[in-house]
Design a protein around this motif. Structure first.
Motif, mmCIF file in Angstrom:
data_model
loop_
_atom_site.group_PDB
_atom_site.id
_atom_site.type_symbol
_atom_site.label_atom_id
_atom_site.label_comp_id
_atom_site.label_asym_id
_atom_site.label_seq_id
_atom_site.Cartn_x
_atom_site.Cartn_y
_atom_site.Cartn_z
ATOM 1 N N LYS A 47 -7.964 -1.543 -14.786
ATOM 2 C CA LYS A 47 -8.076 -0.364 -13.953
ATOM 3 C C LYS A 47 -8.974 -0.640 -12.620
ATOM 4 O O LYS A 47 -9.970 0.233 -12.316
ATOM 5 C CB LYS A 47 -8.637 0.931 -14.685
ATOM 6 N N PRO A 48 -8.616 -1.879 -11.829
ATOM 7 C CA PRO A 48 -9.776 -2.075 -10.752
ATOM 8 C C PRO A 48 -9.579 -1.180 -9.620
ATOM 9 O O PRO A 48 -8.715 -0.232 -9.466
ATOM 10 C CB PRO A 48 -9.082 -3.363 -10.125
ATOM 11 N N ASP A 49 -10.543 -0.842 -8.917
ATOM 12 C CA ASP A 49 -10.727 0.009 -7.609
ATOM 13 C C ASP A 49 -9.866 -0.485 -6.532
ATOM 14 O O ASP A 49 -9.065 0.138 -5.755
ATOM 15 C CB ASP A 49 -12.182 -0.212 -6.931
ATOM 16 N N LEU A 50 -9.257 -1.830 -6.499
ATOM 17 C CA LEU A 50 -8.244 -2.362 -5.466
ATOM 18 C C LEU A 50 -7.646 -3.452 -6.203
ATOM 19 O O LEU A 50 -7.870 -4.560 -6.882
ATOM 20 C CB LEU A 50 -9.271 -2.995 -4.227
ATOM 21 N N VAL A 51 -6.261 -3.561 -5.709
ATOM 22 C CA VAL A 51 -5.245 -4.796 -5.932
ATOM 23 C C VAL A 51 -5.050 -5.540 -4.545
ATOM 24 O O VAL A 51 -4.715 -4.919 -3.812
ATOM 25 C CB VAL A 51 -4.060 -4.282 -6.600
ATOM 26 N N LEU A 52 -5.233 -6.892 -4.573
ATOM 27 C CA LEU A 52 -4.881 -7.479 -3.469
ATOM 28 C C LEU A 52 -3.585 -8.450 -4.011
ATOM 29 O O LEU A 52 -3.649 -9.010 -5.103
ATOM 30 C CB LEU A 52 -6.029 -8.518 -3.091
ATOM 31 N N MET A 53 -2.451 -8.162 -3.535
ATOM 32 C CA MET A 53 -1.034 -8.389 -3.914
ATOM 33 C C MET A 53 -0.135 -9.319 -3.183
ATOM 34 O O MET A 53 -0.021 -8.751 -1.996
ATOM 35 C CB MET A 53 -0.369 -7.163 -4.423
ATOM 36 N N ASP A 54 0.116 -10.496 -3.377
ATOM 37 C CA ASP A 54 0.968 -11.333 -2.676
ATOM 38 C C ASP A 54 2.402 -10.691 -2.734
ATOM 39 O O ASP A 54 2.598 -10.170 -3.830
ATOM 40 C CB ASP A 54 0.681 -12.559 -3.148
ATOM 41 N N ILE A 55 2.987 -10.686 -1.587
ATOM 42 C CA ILE A 55 4.500 -10.100 -1.686
ATOM 43 C C ILE A 55 5.309 -11.237 -2.536
ATOM 44 O O ILE A 55 6.263 -10.731 -3.345
ATOM 45 C CB ILE A 55 4.986 -10.069 -0.362
ATOM 46 N N THR A 56 5.321 -12.462 -2.035
ATOM 47 C CA THR A 56 6.447 -13.455 -2.558
ATOM 48 C C THR A 56 5.677 -14.091 -3.712
ATOM 49 O O THR A 56 4.762 -15.084 -3.752
ATOM 50 C CB THR A 56 6.601 -14.523 -1.708
#
Length: 120
Positions: A47-56
């Motif tokens: 349950k992080p405050d933020l997710v940095l997510m790659d698209i591919t």
């Protein structure tokens, strides 16, 4: 308490670069995922405050993972990362609930600016 960030990218060196930028600026790393399926699992666990997510990414791409995370937690804060030339995907990601997006290759100040804008 430091804000926590989940980093999702299939490239280990990209995760390392982002982790480096964030930890130097006082953010805590909630975890890392190398594909969308793992990202969804880790999100539920940490349950992080933020997710940095790659698209591919393999197995499940970032947009599918974004939608799954949003289904389980409508308030999730997710910033998408993409290489140049993925405009259509970026638009779909924003329409699916992403708060912002960062273009690769990363500029440290752009990563921080996006993160601060979304979670402070």
């Amino acid at each position: 308490m430091a804000k926590s960030v989940l980093i999702c990218d299939d490239a280990a060196f990209m995760r390392m670069m982002i982790k480096d930028i964030l930890t130097k600026n006082g953010y805590e790393i909630a975890g890392e995922a190398e594909n969308g399926a793992k990202a969804v699992e880790k999100y539920a666990e940490t349950k992080p405050d933020l997710v940095l997510m790659d698209i591919t990414m393999p197995e499940m791409d970032g947009i599918q993972a974004l939608k799954k995370i949003k289904e389980s937690d409508a308030g999730a804060s997710i910033i998408m990362c993409s290489a140049m030339g993925q405009q259509a995907m970026v638009i779909e990601a924003i329409q699916s609930g992403a708060k912002d997006f960062i273009v690769k290759p990363f500029q440290a100040d752009r990563v921080l600016e996006a993160v601060k804008k979304v979670i402070g």
